[in-house]
Motif scaffolding. Structure first.
Motif, PDB file in Angstrom:
ATOM      1  N   GLU A   3      -0.919 -10.283  22.417  1.00 20.86           N
ATOM      2  CA  GLU A   3      -0.234  -9.237  23.180  1.00 20.86           C
ATOM      3  C   GLU A   3       1.195  -9.100  22.645  1.00 20.86           C
ATOM      4  N   VAL A  27      -0.076  -4.778  25.841  1.00 16.39           N
ATOM      5  CA  VAL A  27      -0.369  -3.940  24.682  1.00 16.39           C
ATOM      6  C   VAL A  27      -0.564  -4.899  23.512  1.00 16.39           C
ATOM      7  N   HIS A  33      -2.278   2.267  22.642  1.00 17.52           N
ATOM      8  CA  HIS A  33      -2.561   2.103  24.067  1.00 17.52           C
ATOM      9  C   HIS A  33      -2.006   3.311  24.824  1.00 17.52           C
ATOM     10  N   CYS A  34      -2.854   3.981  25.574  1.00 16.53           N
ATOM     11  CA  CYS A  34      -2.392   5.134  26.349  1.00 16.53           C
ATOM     12  C   CYS A  34      -2.306   4.781  27.821  1.00 16.53           C
ATOM     13  N   LEU A  35      -1.204   5.205  28.426  1.00 14.44           N
ATOM     14  CA  LEU A  35      -0.972   5.002  29.854  1.00 14.44           C
ATOM     15  C   LEU A  35      -1.132   6.365  30.516  1.00 14.44           C
ATOM     16  N   PHE A  47       7.108   2.994  31.917  1.00 13.99           N
ATOM     17  CA  PHE A  47       7.651   3.192  30.574  1.00 13.99           C
ATOM     18  C   PHE A  47       9.121   2.750  30.540  1.00 13.99           C
ATOM     19  N   LEU A 157       6.628  -1.921  17.551  1.00 13.37           N
ATOM     20  CA  LEU A 157       6.046  -1.199  18.689  1.00 13.37           C
ATOM     21  C   LEU A 157       6.760   0.135  18.846  1.00 13.37           C
ATOM     22  N   LEU A 159       7.137   3.382  21.166  1.00 14.11           N
ATOM     23  CA  LEU A 159       6.893   3.835  22.543  1.00 14.11           C
ATOM     24  C   LEU A 159       7.111   5.340  22.608  1.00 14.11           C
ATOM     25  N   THR A 188       2.104  -0.641  16.243  1.00 10.14           N
ATOM     26  CA  THR A 188       1.445  -0.636  17.552  1.00 10.14           C
ATOM     27  C   THR A 188       2.082   0.478  18.379  1.00 10.14           C
ATOM     28  N   LEU A 190       2.428   2.531  22.218  1.00  9.09           N
ATOM     29  CA  LEU A 190       2.181   2.725  23.651  1.00  9.09           C
ATOM     30  C   LEU A 190       2.639   4.139  23.985  1.00  9.09           C
ATOM     31  N   THR A 207      -4.957   2.453  29.983  1.00 13.35           N
ATOM     32  CA  THR A 207      -4.673   1.913  31.307  1.00 13.35           C
ATOM     33  C   THR A 207      -4.402   3.094  32.227  1.00 13.35           C
TER      34      THR A 207
END
Ligand code: ADP
Ligand code: MG
Length: 240
Positions: A3, A27, A33-35, A47, A157, A159, A188, A190, A207
């Motif tokens: 993670e 994540v 990864h979609c929220l 977020f 990451l 975002l 990665t 999100l 998620t």
């Protein structure tokens, strides 16, 4: 998969109202990864808890195994988070290439700068627009340029807050292709997102938030097939 970003029992209260309640989720490195969730579900709040705009009322946020709960956004950026906020904030009066140059200049050694600019321009699909002023680009192209500026920091990451807001279906699809290219390159992602077609195109895992809590969690296929998820979206025409 390790993670990269992890929420542990995270809650956030505004006055007497719990916008995010006891959220646990992670994540994993390498995923997109979609929220998702209906309006008011707490997506933007979560977020902002990830990027450090807000501190949680309780619970902890971890990045690469480190507790970053009380770190400022800039410190999280230094650790490898890069943030694209919803509204594009490119330098409109400067050429596209200059925008990338400014974003990269402290992160890329001088001799590599122009090669890196070319590489990023090609990745964004903006090579032919390099000398145009950013303010003359379409809304979609401005979003891509801003994603490129976030990528200039070479994040682990990325975002993204509603990266397709205000885009045409064609631009939305091309944004999905860009996100997938970035993921193949090892970033990665999100993304907080409304558009289910886009989520289907890009997501490794989804998620679903509802009333501030994790309502469902799984692959896109699992989420799309879940009648409970369809139910919370009833009356929300933006969901296919
Ligand atoms: P989403 O992004 O899923 O639409 P938000 O995270 O923006 O939802 O909001 C979740 C809930 O928290 C909403 O009811 C919203 O009104 C409330 N909320 C969000 N931010 C604040 C704030 N700064 N002060 C008070 N209430 C807030
Ligand atoms: Mg929101």
């Amino acid at each position: 998969m390790a993670e990269l970003l992890q929420f542990k029992s995270v809650s956030r209260r505004f006055g007497g109202f719990m916008a995010v309640r006891d959220v646990d989720f992670g994540v994993a490195e390498g995923e997109v990864h979609c929220l998702i969730g209906p309006n008011g579900a707490g997506k933007s709040t979560l977020f902002k808890l990830a990027v450090g705009t807000y501190a949680p009322t309780s619970g902890t946020v971890h990045f690469r195994g480190q507790n970053v709960t009380h770190e400022a956004s800039f410190a999280r950026v230094q650790r490898g988070m890069s943030i694209k906020m919803q509204a594009p904030s490119v330098f409109r009066a400067l050429p596209v290439r200059q925008n990338l140059h400014i974003a990269m200049q402290h992160h890329v050694p001088l001799p590599d700068l122009s090669r890196e600019e070319e590489r990023l321009l090609a990745l964004l699909g903006l090579s032919a627009d390099a000398t145009r002023l950013a303010g003359e680009l379409s809304h979609g192209q401005q979003q891509w340029l801003e994603i490129g500026m976030a990528m200039a920091l070479k994040p682990t990451l990325l975002l993204l807050d509603e990266p397709t807001a205000g885009l045409s279906p064609e631009e939305t699809f091309r944004t999905g292709e860009l996100v997938l290219r970035l993921a193949v390159g090892g970033v990665t992602v999100l993304a907080v997102e409304h558009d289910m077609a886009f989520v289907r195109q890009i997501a490794t895992r989804v998620t679903v938030l509802h009333l501030g809590q994790v309502f469902a969690h799984g692959s896109v296929a699992e989420i799309v097939a879940d009648p409970r998820v369809a139910e919370i979206y009833l009356g929300m025409p933006h969901v296919a």
